[in-house]
Design a protein around this motif. Structure first.
Motif, PDB file in Angstrom:
ATOM      1  N   LEU A   1      23.369 102.240  61.336  1.00 53.10           N
ATOM      2  CA  LEU A   1      23.040 103.522  60.535  1.00 53.10           C
ATOM      3  C   LEU A   1      22.052 103.481  60.403  1.00 53.10           C
ATOM      4  CD1 LEU A   1      24.487 104.268  57.188  1.00 53.10           C
ATOM      5  CD2 LEU A   1      25.608 105.597  59.166  1.00 53.10           C
ATOM      6  N   ILE A   2      21.105 102.784  60.460  1.00 54.21           N
ATOM      7  CA  ILE A   2      19.588 102.997  60.645  1.00 54.21           C
ATOM      8  C   ILE A   2      18.784 102.742  62.146  1.00 54.21           C
ATOM      9  CG2 ILE A   2      17.173 102.160  60.234  1.00 54.21           C
ATOM     10  CD1 ILE A   2      18.873 100.524  57.439  1.00 54.21           C
TER      11      ILE A   2
ATOM     12  N   TRP B   1      18.655 112.135  60.964  1.00 51.06           N
ATOM     13  CA  TRP B   1      19.379 111.502  61.953  1.00 51.06           C
ATOM     14  C   TRP B   1      20.257 110.088  61.104  1.00 51.06           C
ATOM     15  CZ3 TRP B   1      21.567 113.609  65.532  1.00 51.06           C
ATOM     16  CH2 TRP B   1      20.777 114.150  66.594  1.00 51.06           C
ATOM     17  N   TRP B   2      19.416 110.169  60.704  1.00 49.64           N
ATOM     18  CA  TRP B   2      20.072 108.915  59.077  1.00 49.64           C
ATOM     19  C   TRP B   2      21.239 109.191  58.315  1.00 49.64           C
ATOM     20  CZ3 TRP B   2      17.258 105.268  55.539  1.00 49.64           C
ATOM     21  CH2 TRP B   2      17.569 104.590  54.957  1.00 49.64           C
ATOM     22  N   GLN B   3      20.775 111.112  58.170  1.00 46.84           N
ATOM     23  CA  GLN B   3      21.531 112.033  57.860  1.00 46.84           C
ATOM     24  C   GLN B   3      23.034 112.309  58.196  1.00 46.84           C
ATOM     25  OE1 GLN B   3      19.596 115.190  55.295  1.00 46.84           O
ATOM     26  NE2 GLN B   3      18.343 113.347  53.772  1.00 46.84           N
TER      27      GLN B   3
ATOM     28  N   PRO C   1      14.158 111.011  61.805  1.00 44.53           N
ATOM     29  CA  PRO C   1      14.764 109.894  62.014  1.00 44.53           C
ATOM     30  C   PRO C   1      15.375 109.727  60.336  1.00 44.53           C
ATOM     31  CG  PRO C   1      12.583 108.467  62.854  1.00 44.53           C
ATOM     32  CD  PRO C   1      12.540 110.149  62.230  1.00 44.53           C
TER      33      PRO C   1
ATOM     34  N   GLY D   1      24.439 103.254  52.113  1.00 44.05           N
ATOM     35  CA  GLY D   1      23.349 104.248  53.291  1.00 44.05           C
ATOM     36  C   GLY D   1      22.981 105.462  52.430  1.00 44.05           C
TER      37      GLY D   1
ATOM     38  N   CYS E   1      18.930 106.118  51.842  1.00 49.32           N
ATOM     39  CA  CYS E   1      18.374 106.692  52.454  1.00 49.32           C
ATOM     40  C   CYS E   1      17.684 108.099  51.672  1.00 49.32           C
ATOM     41  CB  CYS E   1      19.346 107.816  53.217  1.00 49.32           C
ATOM     42  SG  CYS E   1      18.906 108.966  54.389  1.00 49.32           S
TER      43      CYS E   1
ATOM     44  N   ALA F   1      20.053 105.513  63.784  1.00 53.23           N
ATOM     45  CA  ALA F   1      19.070 106.424  63.379  1.00 53.23           C
ATOM     46  C   ALA F   1      17.300 107.034  64.513  1.00 53.23           C
ATOM     47  CB  ALA F   1      18.558 107.121  61.867  1.00 53.23           C
TER      48      ALA F   1
END
Length: 530
Positions: free
Chosen positions: A489-490, A101-103, A98, A404, A408, A493
């Motif tokens: 976003l979280i 994917w967050w990035q 994750p 973000g 992250c 992800a």
């Protein structure tokens, strides 16, 4: 190569991963990603506003103690994992996927508004020739060019001045992305970055020869030593370095995965980091020399005309262009530099997203690029070339960039250092082929100093954004496009990491298995020598 050998159980193995054809092209691409709009319009004002010449001390400390160590962390994760951000983190540990994917989603949000700023810069390159803004650059920008609505909201009243150049930006970006790592990204950076440097050097030379330029340079470099006692100045230095070097975006993880197996990671990273900082200082000289001219021409102090971001680029600089000798050339060089800097950064941002889906779903380069970038371009062209596009851009940038990326980065360094205890293995991987060896100090900086700095900045941002509505926008607007975007976003992800990996994905890659075996053999040989 379009076909691949047969893998395990007679299944078709994935197409071999592209690599940069040379270390020089990787360095050019990494510098192209790092040198973006922020170097030109953000750093000069941040430095001026936080102690002038004295700011260079916390800036250098932040570069050495956090920026470069985290840059090396991204390089080691990507080069070791031989994949996009989600795949590289998964290869460290399945639970870390994750983070990748967050990035990826951070890059998605940035891409959809970044193209709008490049489009503005492209139009202003032409406006510099015609001086279309007349005598009031501020009114022209907000009212005539953007046709900005008085209230923040969601409008679909399109502004043709922005829509058509945005369309052109997306066409150029997609063509580069479809061509791939070597034929597209490498070639684009090999053309755009030298052009950017040449244009900006000429701009700086022209700016320092303007009447009053020395007053601007004095304002930029005169040290305010008392500022060093302010924790906020140090936080500003660390914050700028994180964003400037493109760490925690997934960009450097992805780019380093395209490096050949035996590449000098730390040596390359040093070149990228100091080239980026050198360009920022050059930008500060050029911008403040021009602002010194503007102050002298208007009979005011530099402090009254100094600004950063959109105000500097699209209000202050057009005013300078109108008044300066050979102002049209100055404007073309400045806004042309913004276009090239923006394009090199945009393609690196898009590469993070394309590579992630290509790796997970086993798509070809062309399919992955078209399936991913066309929807991003459509979303971008629906939301931002509108009368409310600026407010959307402002809010998205403020929340995604601050919360973000900071959040992250903080979670990533904590997970890798304390959760997975991955730093010793990544350190060993870097040292295997690098000219500058990393030791215990690197692990302390990444696992100790970086989390403290990131945590401090994140808490400050939460407090400031919670104390009052950002930019005076309505609560619902900041809730949806600010806080809501950060939460999405979280959640996104986590959901993306739950999608099963395709049998054709890079997760099932004999090439990586071969790489792993080679690493194991090297480690065994090292142990025998010891």
């Amino acid at each position: 190569m379009t076909t691949a050998p047969t893998g395990r159980g007679g299944k078709t193995a994935p197409v071999p991963r592209e690599t940069f054809s040379s270390r020089k092209l990787f360095i050019l691409s990494a510098i192209g990603s790092a040198v973006g709009l922020g170097n030109i319009w953000r750093f000069p004002y941040v430095a001026y506003d936080n102690g002038g010449g004295a700011f260079l001390i916390p800036y250098l400390v932040a570069l050495l103690c956090a920026g470069i160590p985290l840059l090396f962390l991204d390089y080691s994760v990507g080069h070791r994992g031989r994949g996009s951000a989600p795949l590289s983190y998964r290869r460290l540990n399945r639970a870390a996927e994750p983070l990748g994917w967050w990035q990826v989603l951070i890059c998605f949000v940035i891409a959809i508004y970044y193209a709008a700023i490049i489009a503005w810069a492209a139009m202003y390159t032409w406006f510099s020739v015609t001086k279309a803004w007349g005598s009031d650059a501020e009114a022209f920008f907000f009212n005539d060019f953007l046709k900005m609505a008085p209230d923040a909201g969601l409008s679909f009243d399109f502004v043709s001045n922005v829509f058509f150049p945005m369309f052109a930006v997306w066409v150029v970006a997609i063509v580069i992305m479809v061509a791939g790592v070597n034929k597209g990204i490498s070639r684009a950076n090999a053309i755009f970055l030298p052009l950017l440097v040449v244009m900006f050097v000429i701009l700086v030379i022209q700016a320092v020869l303007l009447p009053g330029a020395m007053e601007g340079l004095n304002a930029f470099f005169t040290p305010n030593w008392e500022a060093l006692q302010d924790p906020g100045v140090w936080a500003a230095a660390f914050g700028h370095i994180f964003f400037s070097l493109s760490v925690a975006f997934g960009i450097m993880v992805t780019y380093s995965s395209y490096l050949k197996r035996k590449t000098d990671l730390t040596g390359s990273g040093m070149v990228v980091a100091f080239a980026n900082s050198g360009f920022e200082i050059l930008a500060g000289i050029g911008v403040f020399a021009a602002l010194g001219f503007m102050a002298a021409a208007s009979g005011t102090a530099v402090s009254e005309v100094a600004s950063g971001g959109i105000g500097l680029a699209f209000i202050a600089f057009p005013t300078i262009v109108s008044e300066a000798p050979f102002g049209a050339i100055l404007g073309v060089l400045f806004f042309g530099s913004l276009v090239f800097a923006g394009l090199t950064s945009l393609i690196s941002i898009l590469e993070v997203i394309v590579a992630a889906f290509q790796d997970k779903l086993g798509w070809s380069r062309k399919s992955a690029t078209l399936i991913v970038t066309i929807p991003i371009a459509l979303v971008s062209m629906v939301l931002f070339p509108t009368t409310t596009g600026l407010q959307l851009l402002d809010t998205s940038d403020a929340f995604v960039n601050q919360f973000g990326i900071l959040a992250c980065a903080l979670v990533t360094v904590i997970v890798l250092s304390a959760g997975l205890t991955a730093l010793p293995g990544l350190q060993k991987h870097m040292n295997r082929t690098s000219s500058i060896k990393m030791g215990t100090v690197w692990r302390i900086l990444v696992g100790g100093i970086a989390p403290v700095a990131l945590g401090y900045m994140l808490i400050n941002e939460i407090q400031s954004k919670s104390a009052e509505q950002y930019s005076g926008y309505p609560a619902w607007f900041n809730g949806v496009f600010g806080w809501g975007m950060v939460g999405a976003l979280i959640i996104g992800a986590l959901l993306l990491s739950m999608i099963p990996w395709s049998e054709k994905s890079k997760l099932h890659d004999p090439e990586y298995d071969e790489f792993e075996a080679e690493l194991a053999a090297d480690e065994a040989a090292e142990e025998l020598k010891a």
